[in-house]
Design an enzyme around this catalytic site. Structure first.
Site, mmCIF file in Angstrom:
data_model
loop_
_atom_site.group_PDB
_atom_site.id
_atom_site.type_symbol
_atom_site.label_atom_id
_atom_site.label_comp_id
_atom_site.label_asym_id
_atom_site.label_seq_id
_atom_site.Cartn_x
_atom_site.Cartn_y
_atom_site.Cartn_z
ATOM 1 C CG ASP A 1 0.820 -6.774 -6.888
ATOM 2 O OD1 ASP A 1 0.031 -6.635 -7.891
ATOM 3 O OD2 ASP A 1 2.140 -6.418 -7.606
ATOM 4 C CG HIS B 1 -0.127 -3.717 -9.630
ATOM 5 N ND1 HIS B 1 0.296 -5.625 -10.332
ATOM 6 C CD2 HIS B 1 0.580 -3.243 -11.145
ATOM 7 C CE1 HIS B 1 0.662 -5.523 -11.193
ATOM 8 N NE2 HIS B 1 0.937 -4.549 -11.458
ATOM 9 C CD GLU C 1 2.106 -4.999 -14.995
ATOM 10 O OE1 GLU C 1 2.395 -6.281 -16.083
ATOM 11 O OE2 GLU C 1 1.850 -5.800 -14.303
HETATM 12 C C1 ACM Z 1 5.887 -5.269 -14.067
HETATM 13 O O1 ACM Z 1 6.461 -6.259 -14.030
HETATM 14 N N1 ACM Z 1 4.853 -5.333 -13.706
HETATM 15 C C2 ACM Z 1 7.203 -4.311 -13.131
#
Ligand code: ACM
Length: 746
Positions: A182, A270, A330
C-alpha cells in the site's frame, strides 16, 4: 443488554463455567448428538492413523494439542483418524467421541483439520483433559470464510501472522487475505525490483502514527512497536518486509491448517510506496496525495504492465492459491485524465472516460492472470467501468447498495466484506458482536439462481491505527467468532452463541489472545443518589475482577477491587474496568454520581392519556435546533414512539406531557436513539444522547417522588431508518418498557 443479564445470572448464579455447556463449539456443528460419559486423554492414549496417509501435520497438531506421544499401540483408549469418501464436502468431517474411542474422519485432510479444531474446543481450558462423548457430523455452509490483515500501514512479525492463522484455524476459517502492499509500505520481497523493499518498506512516521502516539498515553496498545523502528540515513523510519523465504514458510504453515493465503498487491491505486522507487510507474513520474487518494500507476504505459506482470509472476510462484487480489479500490484518476499518453490511448481504444480506463487496466491484468491459471479478485470499485463476469468482486462499500445486485446480475462471484459490519478496524462497542452475528451473507432480494455466486464473507482489519499485536487482537477478537458461526453454519441462535462465547474467553486467555472483554452491563453512566447509593457490577465471568478509581485516573491492576459493592455518599466520578487473571483490562466505564432531592410531583387536573407529539419534517443535526422551527403537525401518542404516519426520511419529534410514576425512588432510564435524542424529566436532564449517530443506548437517573412530573423527550432522525427505544429500571430491576399508563397530558 437484557439477554446478557439474564444469561449472566443463569450462568453464574451458582453454576460453574464447566457445567454451562459441555459442547461450547464455535462455529456450532451442523449436527450434534450429545453422548454419555467422557474420553479422558492420558499418557497411555494411542493415536491410530492409516499407513501412508498424508496426515503428518494433523498428527503433529493432535499430539501437541492433547499432549500425547500418540503411540499406535498404547494400553489406554484410542484416537483414530482417517478418511471417509462418502462425506459430502472437502471440509466435511464426522467426529465420534465415546469413553474408549475418538474417531475423526474427513473426506480430505481439510475435513480432518476442521474436526481437530472441534476436538480442540471440547478440551477444557484447564484441568484434566476430559472430552465429553458426542456424535458430530459437520460441514461448512460457505466456501469463502475469510479474515484479512493489512500489514502495510503497520507491520506484523512472522510469528504474529502464524498466531493469527492459528486463530483462523481454531474458528474454521479457510482464507487468509494478506494485504501486502500500500502507500505506506511495500512488504513483500520482489527479486526483480529490490528497491520495493530495500527502500519502499520504510517510511518516516506519518499522521496516523501521530494519532496512535497521542492515544498511547492512555492505552499502551497504541505505542508504535519499537521492533519496527530504525535509523536510516540519519532519520528515524518505520517498516519491515517479508522475505520470499518467510512468505513460503507462512503459506506452508497455513496450508498445514487447510487455510489458503490470498495475496493482495493493490493497484493501480495505493501504489505510492512503489512509485517512489520506480517513478516511471505514474503518468506524471510523481507520487503524492491527490484530492482523496494517492497518485496511481499509469494504465497507459506499457512499462506499467511489464512491471505489474513481473511482480505478479513472482507472487504467483509464492502463493499456490487460485485466487489473487489485484485491489483496484480508491483510485484517484486525475493524473490519467490529464496525461497525453492516456488521451492518446483512450482515443486509440475508444475508451470514453477514466472509469473505462480503469476497466482497461483490469481487463489486461485479468487476461494475464487467466493465462497463468489464476482468478482475479478486486474491490467493488471494479464494477464502475464494467467488468468481465469471470472476475470475483469483494464488496466493501456498504453505501453503494446496488453493487452486489449488479455484480450478481453480471454473473460475478461475490465475497461480502461490508464496511458497516465487517471492518474490524472500527472500534468495537456493545453491539458489534451481535451486528456481525446478524449478517446475512446473501443480501435480501437476490434471486434464487444467483445465490450461489455469493461465495461467503470475510472481515477486514486495516491497520492505519493498529500499531501493535495487542490492538489487532482487541479489534478482531471476539468479533471473528461471530463471523465464523455465520459463514460456517448460516444458522442463527444468538443466545446459544453468546453462552458458548463466554466459555471461549478462558480458551483465548490460554492462547494468550489480547481479546476485548465482554461489556459490563446493568448500570447507568449518569447516576443519582438521594442519601446514598450502592454500586455493584455483575461480572460476565467469575474469574474477572472489577477495579475502580475515584481520582479520575484510569484503573490499573493495583486499583482497589469493587467487590460486593461500593457505598456512594457524595457526588463523585468513578472509573472502573474488568481485569482478567492474566492481566487484560476491559473497556473503561466512567460513572458520574450527583446528589438530588426527590422531585416534587405536580398536580394534574383532568389528565388525558398519552403524550403530545410535535413533528418537524426537516433534517436536524441536534435536537435543540427544533426549538427554532414551527411544527408541521401535532398528534397524540401512547408512548415515546414514532407514529406509522411519519414517512419523512429526515424529521424531528418533541414528545411532551407528564410521567406519572407509581412510587418514590431513583429511576434509571435507557434511551436508545438512531439518530439522536435527549430526555428531561422534572426539568432535569436525565439522558443526553444527542447528535447524528448509529443506534446508541445512553442511560441516566432521576430521583422522583410518587406522582406526575413534567416529561420531555426529543428525537431526531437524519434519514435511512431510525431506532427509538425508552426503557426504565427501578431498584436494580431489568430494564423494561415504560407502561403507556404512566404518560398523561394536561
Ligand atoms: C478498502 O477499504 N479500500 C477496500
Amino acid at each position: 443488554m437484557k439477554k446478557m443479564l439474564v444469561l449472566a445470572s443463569l450462568l453464574f448464579g451458582g453454576l460453574t463455567y464447566a457445567q454451562t455447556n459441555p459442547y461450547p463449539i464455535i462455529p456450532y456443528p451442523a449436527s450434534l448428538q450429545p453422548g454419555t460419559g467422557v474420553f479422558e486423554v492420558t499418557s497411555a492414549t494411542s493415536l491410530i492413523v492409516p499407513a501412508d496417509a498424508p496426515l503428518s501435520s494433523q498428527v503433529k497438531q493432535l499430539k501437541s494439542m492433547l499432549g500425547i506421544r500418540g503411540n499406535a499401540a498404547g494400553s489406554g483408549n484410542r484416537i483414530v483418524i482417517g478418511f471417509d469418501s462418502s462425506l459430502g464436502n472437502d471440509e466435511a468431517y464426522s467426529l465420534e467421541v465415546s469413553a474408549s474411542t475418538i474417531t475423526l474422519l474427513g473426506k480430505t485432510p481439510a475435513g480432518i483439520n476442521r474436526g481437530i479444531q472441534t476436538l480442540h474446543q471440547l478440551v477444557p481450558a484447564s484441568g484434566t483433559k476430559k472430552i465429553p462423548s458426542v456424535t458430530i457430523k459437520d460441514q461448512p455452509a460457505y466456501a469463502w470464510r475469510g479474515m484479512h490483515l493489512d500489514v502495510s500501514r503497520h507491520f506484523f512479525t512472522v510469528d504474529f501472522i502464524k498466531k493469527y492463522i492459528d486463530q483462523l484455524a481454531f474458528y474454521k476459517f479457510n482464507k487468509f487475505h494478506w494485504h501486502l502492499t500500500d502507500d505506506q509500505g511495500w512488504r513483500i520481497e520482489i527479486k526483480k525490483y529490490p528497491l520495493l523493499t530495500q527502500e519502499g518498506a520504510w517510511r518516516t512516521l506519518n499522521n496516523q502514527d501521530s494519532s496512535c502516539i497521542a492515544k498511547s498515553k492512555d492505552n499502551p496498545d497504541f505505542i508504535i512497536d519499537p521492533r519496527f523502528l530504525k535509523m536510516k540515513d540519519g532519520k528515524q523510519v518505520y517498516g519491515g518486509y517479508y522475505t520470499q523465504e518467510q512468505i513460503k514458510e507462512i503459506v506452508a504453515y497455513a496450508a498445514e491448517r487447510s487455510i489458503e493465503v490470498i495475496p493482495e498487491i493493490d493497484m493501480p491505486g495505493h501504489m505510492m510506496a512503489a512509485i517512489k522507487q520506480y517513478p516511471y510507474l505514474s503518468c506524471t513520474t510523481d507520487a503524492s496525495w491527490g484530492k482523496t487518494f494517492s497518485t496511481p500507476i499509469c494504465p497507459c504505459n506499457e512499462q506499467t504492465y511489464e512491471f505489474a506482470e513481473n511482480v505478479f509472476n513472482e507472487v504467483f510462484e509464492l502463493f499456490p492459491s487460485q485466487y489473487v487480489h489485484l485491489g483496484a479500490d480508491e483510485v484517484e484518476k486525475t493524473t490519467w485524465a490529464n496525461a497525453e499518453v492516456c488521451k492518446e490511448l483512450m482515443k486509440k481504444e475508444g475508451i470514453k472516460n477514466v472509469e473505462e480506463l480503469q476497466s482497461y487496466f483490469i481487463h489486461r491484468m485479468q487476461k494475464f492472470f487467466t493465462s497463468k491459471g489464476k482468478k482475479l479478485i478486486g474491490w467493488d470499485e471494479m464494477l464502475e467501468g464494467g467488468i468481465d463476469a469471470s472476475a470475483t468482486l469483494m464488496y466493501w462499500r456498504s453505501w453503494v447498495k446496488n453493487a452486489p445486485y449488479e455484480a450478481a446480475k453480471n454473473g460475478n462471484e461475490i465475497i461480502m466484506t461490508p464496511v458497516s459490519t465487517l471492518y474490524f478496524d472500527s472500534p468495537p462497542g456493545i453491539q458489534s458482536v451481535s451486528n456481525v452475528y446478524q449478517l446475512e451473507v446473501v443480501p435480501e432480494g437476490i434471486p434464487a439462481h444467483q445465490k450461489k455466486l455469493f461465495l461467503g464473507a470475510q472481515a477486514n482489519l486495516w491497520t492505519e491505527y493498529v500499531p501493535t499485536e495487542s490492538r489487532a487482537e482487541y479489534l478482531y477478537m471476539p468479533r471473528m467468532t461471530a463471523l465464523s458461526e455465520v459463514v460456517w453454519t448460516n444458522k442463527k441462535n444468538f443466545d446459544s452463541f453468546q453462552q458458548r462465547l463466554l466459555q471461549h474467553y478462558p480458551m483465548m486467555e490460554k492462547r494468550n489472545i489480547h481479546y476485548r472483554l465482554p461489556d459490563l452491563t446493568g448500570f447507568t453512566e449518569a447516576n443519582v443518589f438521594v442519601d446514598k447509593a450502592t454500586l455493584s457490577i455483575k461480572k460476565p465471568l467469575e474469574s474477572y475482577v472489577i477495579r475502580y478509581t475515584t481520582d479520575g485516573s484510569l484503573p490499573v491492576k493495583t486499583s482497589p477491587e469493587l467487590g460486593k459493592g461500593l457505598i456512594i455518599t457524595k457526588p463523585q466520578t468513578i472509573k472502573l474496568a474488568a481485569f482478567t487473571s492474566t492481566g487484560l483490562r476491559g473497556d473503561i466505564y466512567t460513572l458520574h454520581y450527583q446528589q438530588q432531592a426527590y422531585a416534587k410531583p405536580v398536580s394534574v387536573s383532568n389528565p388525558r392519556a398519552g403524550l403530545k407529539g410535535s413533528l418537524y419534517k426537516k433534517f436536524f443535526k441536534m435536537t435543540t435546533l427544533m426549538k427554532k422551527e414551527t411544527a408541521d403537525s401535532t398528534f397524540t401518542v401512547r408512548n415515546v414512539e414514532v407514529p406509522k404516519t411519519v414517512t419523512a426520511p429526515s424529521f424531528g419529534i418533541q414528545f411532551r406531557g407528564l410521567i406519572n410514576v407509581p412510587e418514590t425512588g431513583v429511576y434509571s432510564f435507557f434511551y436508545t436513539c438512531d439518530d439522536g435524542g435527549i430526555l428531561r424529566i422534572a426539568d432535569r436532564m436525565v439522558v443526553d444522547n444527542d447528535g447524528n449517530h448509529f443506534p446508541i443506548e445512553k442511560s441516566g437517573q432521576v430521583a422522583l417522588s410518587k406522582g406526575a412530573h413534567p416529561f420531555e423527550a426529543d428525537f431526531i432522525e437524519g434519514g435511512g431508518g431510525f431506532t427509538l427505544k425508552l426503557k426504565y429500571s427501578l431498584n436494580g430491576s431489568e430494564p423494561k418498557d415504560v407502561p403507556d399508563s404512566w404518560f398523561v397530558q394536561q
